[in-house]
Design a protein around this motif. Structure first.
Motif, PDB file in Angstrom:
ATOM      1  N   ALA A 305     -87.397  51.675  23.652  1.00  0.00           N
ATOM      2  CA  ALA A 305     -85.766  50.529  23.505  1.00  0.00           C
ATOM      3  C   ALA A 305     -86.278  49.283  23.487  1.00  0.00           C
ATOM      4  O   ALA A 305     -85.455  48.401  22.938  1.00  0.00           O
ATOM      5  CB  ALA A 305     -85.089  50.837  24.965  1.00  0.00           C
ATOM      6  N   TRP A 306     -87.475  48.804  23.806  1.00  0.00           N
ATOM      7  CA  TRP A 306     -88.092  47.636  23.955  1.00  0.00           C
ATOM      8  C   TRP A 306     -88.405  47.214  22.339  1.00  0.00           C
ATOM      9  O   TRP A 306     -88.100  46.354  21.564  1.00  0.00           O
ATOM     10  CB  TRP A 306     -89.239  47.229  24.594  1.00  0.00           C
ATOM     11  CG  TRP A 306     -89.817  46.109  24.712  1.00  0.00           C
ATOM     12  CD1 TRP A 306     -91.052  45.652  24.436  1.00  0.00           C
ATOM     13  CD2 TRP A 306     -89.067  44.774  24.712  1.00  0.00           C
ATOM     14  NE1 TRP A 306     -91.161  44.430  24.286  1.00  0.00           N
ATOM     15  CE2 TRP A 306     -90.247  43.761  24.513  1.00  0.00           C
ATOM     16  CE3 TRP A 306     -87.967  44.083  25.045  1.00  0.00           C
ATOM     17  CZ2 TRP A 306     -90.084  42.496  24.754  1.00  0.00           C
ATOM     18  CZ3 TRP A 306     -87.731  42.839  25.191  1.00  0.00           C
ATOM     19  CH2 TRP A 306     -88.567  42.053  24.761  1.00  0.00           C
ATOM     20  N   ASN A 307     -89.323  48.258  21.798  1.00  0.00           N
ATOM     21  CA  ASN A 307     -89.674  47.989  20.595  1.00  0.00           C
ATOM     22  C   ASN A 307     -88.819  48.125  19.314  1.00  0.00           C
ATOM     23  O   ASN A 307     -88.805  47.041  18.397  1.00  0.00           O
ATOM     24  CB  ASN A 307     -90.660  49.140  19.855  1.00  0.00           C
ATOM     25  CG  ASN A 307     -92.126  48.840  20.648  1.00  0.00           C
ATOM     26  OD1 ASN A 307     -92.386  47.962  21.333  1.00  0.00           O
ATOM     27  ND2 ASN A 307     -92.884  49.999  20.894  1.00  0.00           N
ATOM     28  N   GLU A 308     -87.713  48.906  19.481  1.00  0.00           N
ATOM     29  CA  GLU A 308     -86.634  49.104  18.488  1.00  0.00           C
ATOM     30  C   GLU A 308     -85.304  48.229  18.687  1.00  0.00           C
ATOM     31  O   GLU A 308     -84.710  47.849  17.720  1.00  0.00           O
ATOM     32  CB  GLU A 308     -86.307  50.532  18.127  1.00  0.00           C
ATOM     33  CG  GLU A 308     -87.710  51.031  17.706  1.00  0.00           C
ATOM     34  CD  GLU A 308     -87.546  52.707  17.276  1.00  0.00           C
ATOM     35  OE1 GLU A 308     -86.411  53.093  17.367  1.00  0.00           O
ATOM     36  OE2 GLU A 308     -88.649  53.348  17.229  1.00  0.00           O
ATOM     37  N   LEU A 309     -84.851  48.182  20.106  1.00  0.00           N
ATOM     38  CA  LEU A 309     -83.628  47.396  20.472  1.00  0.00           C
ATOM     39  C   LEU A 309     -83.962  46.084  20.682  1.00  0.00           C
ATOM     40  O   LEU A 309     -83.043  45.232  20.836  1.00  0.00           O
ATOM     41  CB  LEU A 309     -82.797  48.221  21.190  1.00  0.00           C
ATOM     42  CG  LEU A 309     -82.565  49.905  20.852  1.00  0.00           C
ATOM     43  CD1 LEU A 309     -81.875  50.445  21.929  1.00  0.00           C
ATOM     44  CD2 LEU A 309     -81.603  49.597  19.656  1.00  0.00           C
ATOM     45  N   GLY A 310     -85.236  45.871  21.287  1.00  0.00           N
ATOM     46  CA  GLY A 310     -85.391  44.616  22.003  1.00  0.00           C
ATOM     47  C   GLY A 310     -84.758  44.469  23.424  1.00  0.00           C
ATOM     48  O   GLY A 310     -84.500  43.508  23.907  1.00  0.00           O
ATOM     49  N   TRP A 311     -84.558  45.552  23.937  1.00  0.00           N
ATOM     50  CA  TRP A 311     -83.714  45.912  25.227  1.00  0.00           C
ATOM     51  C   TRP A 311     -84.694  46.008  26.276  1.00  0.00           C
ATOM     52  O   TRP A 311     -85.625  46.976  25.951  1.00  0.00           O
ATOM     53  CB  TRP A 311     -82.747  46.997  25.334  1.00  0.00           C
ATOM     54  CG  TRP A 311     -81.899  46.919  26.584  1.00  0.00           C
ATOM     55  CD1 TRP A 311     -80.960  46.389  27.206  1.00  0.00           C
ATOM     56  CD2 TRP A 311     -82.561  47.798  27.712  1.00  0.00           C
ATOM     57  NE1 TRP A 311     -80.783  46.631  28.519  1.00  0.00           N
ATOM     58  CE2 TRP A 311     -81.572  47.693  29.020  1.00  0.00           C
ATOM     59  CE3 TRP A 311     -83.516  48.710  27.821  1.00  0.00           C
ATOM     60  CZ2 TRP A 311     -81.581  48.623  29.832  1.00  0.00           C
ATOM     61  CZ3 TRP A 311     -83.729  49.600  28.842  1.00  0.00           C
ATOM     62  CH2 TRP A 311     -82.821  49.366  29.997  1.00  0.00           C
ATOM     63  N   ARG A 312     -84.640  45.442  27.385  1.00  0.00           N
ATOM     64  CA  ARG A 312     -85.489  46.043  28.498  1.00  0.00           C
ATOM     65  C   ARG A 312     -84.795  45.668  29.949  1.00  0.00           C
ATOM     66  O   ARG A 312     -83.876  44.636  29.675  1.00  0.00           O
ATOM     67  CB  ARG A 312     -87.043  45.574  28.701  1.00  0.00           C
ATOM     68  CG  ARG A 312     -87.354  44.293  28.988  1.00  0.00           C
ATOM     69  CD  ARG A 312     -88.681  44.063  29.382  1.00  0.00           C
ATOM     70  NE  ARG A 312     -89.090  42.748  28.734  1.00  0.00           N
ATOM     71  CZ  ARG A 312     -90.229  42.288  28.188  1.00  0.00           C
ATOM     72  NH1 ARG A 312     -91.231  43.669  27.918  1.00  0.00           N
ATOM     73  NH2 ARG A 312     -90.760  41.247  27.805  1.00  0.00           N
ATOM     74  N   ALA A 313     -84.819  46.460  30.800  1.00  0.00           N
ATOM     75  CA  ALA A 313     -84.064  46.267  32.054  1.00  0.00           C
ATOM     76  C   ALA A 313     -84.513  44.953  32.675  1.00  0.00           C
ATOM     77  O   ALA A 313     -86.073  44.741  32.985  1.00  0.00           O
ATOM     78  CB  ALA A 313     -84.275  47.323  33.071  1.00  0.00           C
ATOM     79  N   ARG A 314     -83.994  43.852  32.873  1.00  0.00           N
ATOM     80  CA  ARG A 314     -84.402  42.646  33.297  1.00  0.00           C
ATOM     81  C   ARG A 314     -84.037  42.239  34.897  1.00  0.00           C
ATOM     82  O   ARG A 314     -84.852  41.447  35.687  1.00  0.00           O
ATOM     83  CB  ARG A 314     -83.728  41.513  32.724  1.00  0.00           C
ATOM     84  CG  ARG A 314     -84.082  41.355  31.406  1.00  0.00           C
ATOM     85  CD  ARG A 314     -83.218  40.304  30.630  1.00  0.00           C
ATOM     86  NE  ARG A 314     -81.848  40.336  30.391  1.00  0.00           N
ATOM     87  CZ  ARG A 314     -81.017  39.525  31.150  1.00  0.00           C
ATOM     88  NH1 ARG A 314     -81.729  38.321  31.637  1.00  0.00           N
ATOM     89  NH2 ARG A 314     -79.885  39.604  31.065  1.00  0.00           N
ATOM     90  N   ARG A 315     -83.240  42.861  35.479  1.00  0.00           N
ATOM     91  CA  ARG A 315     -83.093  42.701  36.927  1.00  0.00           C
ATOM     92  C   ARG A 315     -83.857  43.480  37.930  1.00  0.00           C
ATOM     93  O   ARG A 315     -83.870  44.627  37.425  1.00  0.00           O
ATOM     94  CB  ARG A 315     -81.424  42.859  37.174  1.00  0.00           C
ATOM     95  CG  ARG A 315     -80.565  41.807  36.443  1.00  0.00           C
ATOM     96  CD  ARG A 315     -79.185  42.482  36.215  1.00  0.00           C
ATOM     97  NE  ARG A 315     -78.153  41.551  35.596  1.00  0.00           N
ATOM     98  CZ  ARG A 315     -78.113  41.642  34.256  1.00  0.00           C
ATOM     99  NH1 ARG A 315     -78.843  42.343  33.477  1.00  0.00           N
ATOM    100  NH2 ARG A 315     -77.208  40.641  33.738  1.00  0.00           N
ATOM    101  N   CYS A 316     -84.318  42.810  38.847  1.00  0.00           N
ATOM    102  CA  CYS A 316     -85.137  43.573  39.943  1.00  0.00           C
ATOM    103  C   CYS A 316     -84.321  44.446  41.125  1.00  0.00           C
ATOM    104  O   CYS A 316     -83.322  44.310  41.234  1.00  0.00           O
ATOM    105  CB  CYS A 316     -86.097  42.549  40.484  1.00  0.00           C
ATOM    106  SG  CYS A 316     -85.074  41.327  41.593  1.00  0.00           S
TER     107      CYS A 316
END
Ligand code: NAD
Ligand code: UFG
Length: 336
Positions: A305-316
């Motif tokens: 998801a990070w490599n292809e969509l540029g999405w990652r979970a940001r909230r802790c």
């Protein structure tokens, strides 16, 4: 651009609809309100300062779907409508296959008739099955689901793969959610389970609020960091944002699936401790026998998801427990 969100009045749906409205999309929600309240969407409209269109109807109802596609120029569909109680699905398999598989089939047929081929589908980490090693990666084969709920998600994934392999107009993203928790930071929208909560986070919140006496922790003899089960909990707002990002990637045809998780396992005891420490509340708990069907530990490899969509979970984790508690305090009995 107008997006049809099925199940948009529910927990994940309401946060996703808010994120879509804030990003400038027009939204039509189709929901039969079997597990939601219209109040969630009223609040979403107030928060976004924009209106949405709501249709009370069933995703299994082809005529209702045809009418929606005739009335609005829908660009894409985010399909969240479904039943989700794992234990209930074991007792009522036909309801789950009828709603989750039958509803999806009816929806995709209506989409095809209307010439709408862009879809984001709510799948689940449960499709990996009990035998998959952790962390789960999207290139693992689907496993043997342990419930009708899990099987219904796996069947819909398979249906979509077969469809996309023969009809190249389709552009489909299947999102495999791990364990969404938390609420919008305002405390205006959140998870409002009907009756007895099946999931850990709403149960903890209700015990902290004094609505329930004690949390039962199901099993303390698993081969994990402290003997309790480990899961990959992600903030529901991160998950909502994941849908908007996935939608933007619907311009290339074909089918993709993505894990939406943090990549970090958290045990039940760690979650309870964090909830107590961050919110300064008491959560009485006791150790109980294992719950049938629980896996010891699973979490995502979120790299794709990070490599292809540029999405990652940001909230802790601290934001997850803080926002859950704010929602619980502001809405002690859920939506009115
Ligand atoms: P939810 O119950 O809050 O939302 C589902 C919504 O769909 C509800 O508003 C319900 O009224 C509606 N609905 C159900 N059947 C319908 C039908 N036949 N026609 C129209 N509306 C219908 O659940 P949620 O947690 O927001 O889950 C949304 C989706 O995400 C579901 O498909 C669920 O299986 C999937 N999912 C959830 C989780 C989780 O932990 N919450 C994890 C993985 C996948
Ligand atoms: N748990 C307790 N006490 C409770 C409730 C839960 O100890 O009162 C434990 C469970 O045993 C498990 C962990 O908390 O170890 C998490 O349980 P949840 O019910 O919150 O979540 P699950 O991992 O069992 O399942 C959830 C969704 C499924 C979805 C799955 C993977 O309910 O729909 O995540 O995405 F398939």
């Amino acid at each position: 651009m107008t997006i049809l969100v099925t199940g948009g009045a529910g927990y994940i749906g309401s946060h996703t609809v808010l994120t879509l409205l804030e990003a400038g999309y027009g939204v039509v929600v189709l929901d039969n309100l079997c597990n939601a309240s219209l109040e969630s969407l009223r609040r979403v409209e107030r928060m976004a300062g924009r209106e949405l269109a709501f249709v009370k109807g069933d995703v299994c109802d082809q005529a209702c779907l045809d009418a929606i596609f005739a009335e609005w120029e829908i660009t894409a569909v985010i399909h969240l409508a479904g039943l989700k109680a794992v234990e209930e699905s074991v007792q009522q398999p036909l309801d789950y296959y009828g709603n989750n598989v039958g509803g999806s089939l009816t929806l995709y047929q209506a989409m095809r008739s209307a010439g709408v081929h862009r879809l984001v589908f709510s799948s689940s980490a449960t499709v990996y099955g009990a035998e998959a090693p952790v962390p789960y990666r999207e290139d693992f084969p689907r496993g043997v689901p342990s419930s009708a709920y899990g099987a219904s998600k796996a069947m819909v994934e398979q249906m979509l793969e077969e469809l996309c392999s023969v009809e190249n107009a389709w552009s489909v993203v299947m999102l495999r959610y791990f364990n969404p928790i938390g609420a919008h930071a305002s405390g205006q929208i959140g998870e409002d389970p009907r009756g007895f909560p099946n999931n850990l986070m709403p149960y903890i919140a209700q015990v902290a609020a004094g609505r329930r006496e004690t949390l039962s922790i199901f099993g303390d003899d698993y081969p994990t960091v402290d003997g309790t089960c480990e899961r990959d909990y992600l903030h529901v707002m991160d998950l909502a944002e994941g849908h908007v990002v996935a939608m933007k990637h619907l311009d290339r045809t074909g089918i993709q699936c993505y894990n939406l998780g943090t990549g970090r396992p958290v045990s039940v005891l760690q979650m309870v401790s964090r909830f107590i420490a961050v919110n300064g509340v008491d959560v009485p708990y006791l150790m109980a026998p294992r719950r049938a069907g629980d896996l010891p530990a699973f979490w995502a490899d979120p790299t794709k998801a990070w490599n292809e969509l540029g999405w990652r979970a940001r909230r802790c984790l601290d934001s997850m427990v803080r926002d859950t508690w704010r929602w619980q305090q502001l809405n002690p009995d859920g939506y009115p």
